[in-house]
Design an enzyme around this catalytic site. Structure first.
Site, short mmCIF file in Angstrom:
data_model
loop_
_atom_site.label_atom_id
_atom_site.label_comp_id
_atom_site.label_asym_id
_atom_site.label_seq_id
_atom_site.Cartn_x
_atom_site.Cartn_y
_atom_site.Cartn_z
N HIS A 313 41.69 66.76 26.52
CA HIS A 313 42.82 66.06 27.14
C HIS A 313 43.35 66.89 28.29
CE1 HIS A 313 46.80 64.15 27.57
NE2 HIS A 313 46.25 63.12 27.00
N ASP A 371 42.10 58.61 21.99
CA ASP A 371 41.24 57.52 22.46
C ASP A 371 39.99 57.38 21.59
OD1 ASP A 371 42.81 56.88 24.79
OD2 ASP A 371 42.10 58.75 25.65
#
Length: 436
Positions: A313, A371
């Protein structure tokens, strides 16, 4: 924010006099250097592509500590909210700054529920799109079109207009996402059922048909609600910054949120979970679980061009706290639906195992992110891959609205106007066409 005891001194090696810049402190997080007068004092701008070191605003909504892997909504850890609250409570918290009591929650939910239907003309608007259009192309158009149907709440500087448009957007986004899905499927639209929960109503509009009774599975309903909570806001990311920048011009709330939807569509932002599932399907097509090790070796090779989607991330340099919660939900959903042995899910778990154990990925903090798991959960529920980003937009709408309202209420806010480092041609004269 408050003024810090110290100041930042900017000095120059060419003999220009140094200048002092104020330093401000937030309640938590890094201090910031106030450079608003920098150009006036020095004739220079700062250069920060991507705004990675620039605080564009002051905000009291969401705080992220990427090193600790911490996410707070109005001071509350995301783990506590996802475990003890539902999405309506989270919406109330983000919009108004506090968690409601039982009476306040019921009142807020009723106000939202009152706006779940959309104008019937929206159906005709939908018919102008191709059936195979990407749902996010449709969503960008539908959300922007809301201002044409609800023009009684388009004054961004009117608090009452902002309030009613906020309720309308939160209420109508599930309806619009479900309509986009039904349109692509060639199925009739299902009207909202206001006796269901927010997540339950969304599932009903997505998967019910007029020819049979649809009963919402409580495990799936809770999973959907958790997806909404985990995606509700995430500080000054690309789409939130887009909403703020768009709203800074004074445009109506529907247009500002449509801009956020358009930004979220990008594969590096909201489209990441779609890209993740596409990656898994590509691996499955080329050999499945037997090829996982080979695929991960390709990822390690910088020259291969192979990317690992759904891991790592931009902000979190630790395990994404939302990913841990989504991992729990993922296992619950797969067990409830009997999909633990589905080839694609086994493939995903094999990827996860390598990423959590292999030194290459561990040392680079390439942990599975939200995700990765939310894509798996949505696929299990039956949501098509190309609808994932639409669900993300639905969840993020409340965060966008809260950020927009905060900006409008900030006495220091101005229309956004970034500057540039110009590297083009210096001034030159236009020659007659015969001499060029």
């Amino acid at each position: 924010m408050k003024l810090a005891d110290n100041k930042a001194t900017l000095s120059f090696s060419d003999g220009k006099p140094s200048i002092d810049l104020p330093v401000y402190q937030g309640t938590v997080g890094p201090d910031v250097i106030d450079i608003r007068k920098l150009y006036g004092q020095t004739g220079m701008f700062t250069y920060d592509p991507g705004f990675l070191s620039t605080a564009s605003c002051q905000s009291a909504i969401t705080y992220i500590d990427g090193d600790k892997g911490e996410l707070l909504y109005r001071g509350y850890p995301i783990e506590q909210l996802a475990t003890n609250c539902d999405f309506m409570e989270t919406c109330h918290l983000l919009l108004y700054g506090n968690l409601p009591n039982a009476e306040g929650k019921e009142s807020f939910a009723k106000r939202v529920t009152n706006h779940t239907m959309v104008n019937e003309q929206m159906q005709f608007f939908l018919r102008g799109f191709r059936r195979d259009a990407h749902p996010m192309a449709i969503m960008t158009g539908l959300v922007g079109a809301l201002s044409a149907f609800y023009h009684d709440s388009t004054d961004i500087n009117n608090p009452e207009h902002r309030e009613i448009s906020a309720l309308r957007l939160i209420a109508k986004m599930p309806t619009l996402v479900a309509m986009a899905y039904k349109y692509s499927m060639g199925q009739p639209y299902m009207y909202p059922k206001n006796n269901l929960s927010y997540a339950g109503n969304f599932m009903h509009m997505m998967f019910a048909t007029p020819c049979g009774e649809y009963v919402v599975n409580p495990v799936i309903e809770r999973a959907m609600d958790r997806i909404f909570i985990l995606h509700a806001d995430h500080e000054q990311n690309a789409s939130t910054s887009t909403v703020r920048l768009c709203g800074s011009s004074g445009t109506n709330p529907f247009a500002a949120i449509a801009a956020g939807v358009a930004c979220l569509w990008g594969p590096a932002h909201g489209g990441a979970n779609e890209a993740c599932l596409n990656m898994l399907e590509d691996i499955q097509r080329t050999g499945g679980i037997a090829k996982v090790g080979e695929f991960m070796e390709q990822v390690k090779d910088k020259n291969s061009g192979v990317k690992l989607m759904g891991f790592g991330h931009r902000v979190y340099k630790n395990y994404d706290p939302r990913a841990k919660l989504m991992q729990e939900t993922c296992k619950e959903v797969l067990a409830e639906l009997g999909l633990e042995n589905d080839p694609l899910f086994k493939l995903a778990m094999a990827l996860e195992k390598i990423a959590l154990e292999d030194e290459y990925f561990v040392s680079r903090k390439l942990y599975p992110n939200v995700d990765f798991y939310s894509g798996i959960v949505q696929r299990a529920i039956g949501i098509p891959v190309n609808m994932f980003t639409g669900v993300f937009a639905l969840a993020r709408t409340v965060g966008w609205i809260a950020q927009l309202n905060e900006m409008i209420s900030d006495p220091e806010y101005k229309i956004g106007r970034p500057r540039q480092l110009f590297t083009g041609s210096v001034k030159r004269d236009v020659l007659p066409i015969s001499q060029r």
